[in-house]
Design a protein around this motif. Sequence first.
Motif, short mmCIF file in Angstrom:
data_model
loop_
_atom_site.label_atom_id
_atom_site.label_comp_id
_atom_site.label_asym_id
_atom_site.label_seq_id
_atom_site.Cartn_x
_atom_site.Cartn_y
_atom_site.Cartn_z
N GLN A 261 32.56 23.78 -4.46
CA GLN A 261 31.14 23.86 -4.09
C GLN A 261 30.44 22.58 -4.36
O GLN A 261 30.34 21.93 -5.45
CB GLN A 261 30.13 24.89 -4.90
CG GLN A 261 30.62 26.30 -4.32
CD GLN A 261 29.77 26.96 -3.30
OE1 GLN A 261 28.43 26.28 -2.94
NE2 GLN A 261 30.24 27.97 -2.82
N HIS A 262 29.90 21.74 -3.36
CA HIS A 262 29.03 20.36 -3.88
C HIS A 262 27.67 20.70 -3.78
O HIS A 262 27.00 21.33 -2.82
CB HIS A 262 29.27 19.40 -2.54
CG HIS A 262 30.56 19.14 -2.37
ND1 HIS A 262 31.08 17.72 -2.70
CD2 HIS A 262 31.96 19.94 -1.97
CE1 HIS A 262 32.49 17.97 -2.51
NE2 HIS A 262 32.90 18.97 -2.02
N ILE A 263 26.97 20.93 -4.93
CA ILE A 263 25.54 21.32 -5.26
C ILE A 263 24.85 20.02 -5.44
O ILE A 263 25.41 18.82 -6.07
CB ILE A 263 25.45 22.46 -6.15
CG1 ILE A 263 26.03 21.97 -7.56
CG2 ILE A 263 26.19 23.50 -5.56
CD1 ILE A 263 25.52 23.04 -8.64
N GLN A 264 23.43 20.22 -5.25
CA GLN A 264 22.46 19.12 -5.67
C GLN A 264 21.70 19.58 -6.81
O GLN A 264 21.12 20.74 -6.65
CB GLN A 264 21.59 18.83 -4.63
CG GLN A 264 21.96 17.77 -3.33
CD GLN A 264 22.60 16.49 -4.16
OE1 GLN A 264 23.67 16.21 -4.04
NE2 GLN A 264 21.79 15.75 -4.79
N LEU A 265 21.70 18.84 -7.90
CA LEU A 265 20.68 19.08 -8.87
C LEU A 265 19.64 17.62 -9.28
O LEU A 265 20.16 16.85 -9.67
CB LEU A 265 21.49 19.39 -10.22
CG LEU A 265 22.56 20.52 -10.26
CD1 LEU A 265 23.51 20.39 -11.19
CD2 LEU A 265 21.83 21.67 -10.23
N GLY A 266 18.69 18.10 -8.37
CA GLY A 266 17.74 16.87 -8.44
C GLY A 266 18.35 15.73 -7.80
O GLY A 266 19.15 15.91 -6.47
N GLU A 267 18.56 14.64 -8.28
CA GLU A 267 19.09 13.45 -7.82
C GLU A 267 20.74 13.58 -8.00
O GLU A 267 21.36 12.39 -7.34
CB GLU A 267 18.33 12.15 -8.62
CG GLU A 267 17.08 11.82 -8.70
CD GLU A 267 16.39 11.59 -7.19
OE1 GLU A 267 16.73 10.24 -6.97
OE2 GLU A 267 15.98 12.41 -6.54
N ARG A 268 20.98 14.25 -8.77
CA ARG A 268 22.63 14.22 -9.25
C ARG A 268 23.23 15.13 -8.20
O ARG A 268 22.73 16.30 -7.92
CB ARG A 268 22.51 14.78 -10.67
CG ARG A 268 23.69 14.49 -11.33
CD ARG A 268 23.33 14.46 -12.90
NE ARG A 268 23.19 15.73 -13.35
CZ ARG A 268 24.46 16.49 -13.50
NH1 ARG A 268 25.45 16.13 -13.59
NH2 ARG A 268 24.11 17.72 -14.13
N SER A 269 24.52 15.02 -7.93
CA SER A 269 25.61 16.06 -7.10
C SER A 269 26.35 16.53 -8.15
O SER A 269 26.69 15.80 -9.27
CB SER A 269 26.14 15.23 -6.03
OG SER A 269 25.37 14.32 -5.41
N LEU A 270 26.87 17.43 -8.00
CA LEU A 270 27.95 18.24 -8.87
C LEU A 270 28.87 18.99 -7.96
O LEU A 270 28.45 19.52 -7.10
CB LEU A 270 27.20 19.13 -9.99
CG LEU A 270 28.21 19.97 -10.90
CD1 LEU A 270 28.39 18.88 -11.99
CD2 LEU A 270 27.28 21.05 -11.51
N ILE A 271 30.31 18.76 -8.32
CA ILE A 271 31.03 19.63 -7.63
C ILE A 271 31.62 20.84 -8.48
O ILE A 271 31.98 20.46 -9.71
CB ILE A 271 32.28 18.81 -7.26
CG1 ILE A 271 31.99 17.53 -6.28
CG2 ILE A 271 33.42 19.69 -6.43
CD1 ILE A 271 32.85 16.64 -5.91
#
Length: 320
Positions: A261-271
């Motif tokens: 899952q490639h998710i967005q947390l504001g400016e930051r991306s997290l896998i």
Amino acid sequence: QQQLRPNLTFYDLYPPTKDMLAEVSQSLSGANPSLHPKYFYDETGSALFDRITRSPEYYPTRTETGLLTDYAEEIHARLGQPQIIAEPGAGSCEKVRLLLDAWQPRHYMPVEISRECLLDASRQLAGDFPNVHISAVCADYCQTIAMPDALKQSGQVVFFPGSTIGNFEPSARADFLKGLHNLAGAGGALLIGADLQKANTQLNAAYNDAEGLTAAFNLNALHHLNRKLDCQFDTANMRHVAFYNSDHQRIEMHLECLCDQHIQLGERSLILNSGTRIHTENSYKFTEQSFSAELIAAGFKPLNCWTDPQNLFSLHLAQA
Ligand code: AVI
């Protein structure tokens, strides 16, 4: 303070709006990603929860309502005439109607974080119970302890139904129960619902209903984050997981990633890698004795406990 009806006063304590992005980013980023269960309850989630409570597998709500209906008079006799019922996290104020009918207290004080929900429910209640004065308090009920003195009166009966107490972690639960003890004040009491330990199959079924309502409720936490924070969760590739963990005496709910899952947390991306589980809720189950012991540890004196014939659910009455 606003006088909305002759028998309805509204107090807005302006519950602080938490920084959702910061909170979610932190809880999703660790080695054991989690989400606070409060994220279930946007409008869709509250409607889904309402449907869960009416599903055939989810026994707690109907069992507790049965206990309140059958024993309202007996509890009243045990308590004496209460002047005030206070209900932290009152939601739609449905269950208290049974007590208002049977006990006819002078005051009712619902405390609820959702302003809209509180106003709707208390307006209806004020119309239906013209002899009860309602002090509706918009506040985060976890901050109940910080209630202004004007609203803290000794001798309150604090009502905390639904086994919501089971959604607190043990140490937070101990602190919260102490807060309820303080809210009840000298001469006050607590009437609280606690779900009971039982066969794993029945517990697992209650959190894996055949209609898929609990799965939708769990997944809605992600829809909620997508809507509010544009996290871009691919919810079709997330799976609802719920099981009873007997070592911890709790139902655990998780959401499992079925792909990376490639998710967005504001400016930051997290896998979040495929197979990762996001822990979304614990729902602790008690025995009559284990819960009484927690009440005693919080300063209460247990007075009585009512259960149904199948021993599914317990309703505890304790003196502050
Ligand atoms: C609100 N709370 C008591 C529910 C429970 O059973 O722990 C929340 C819930 N989660 C899944 N189904 C219901």
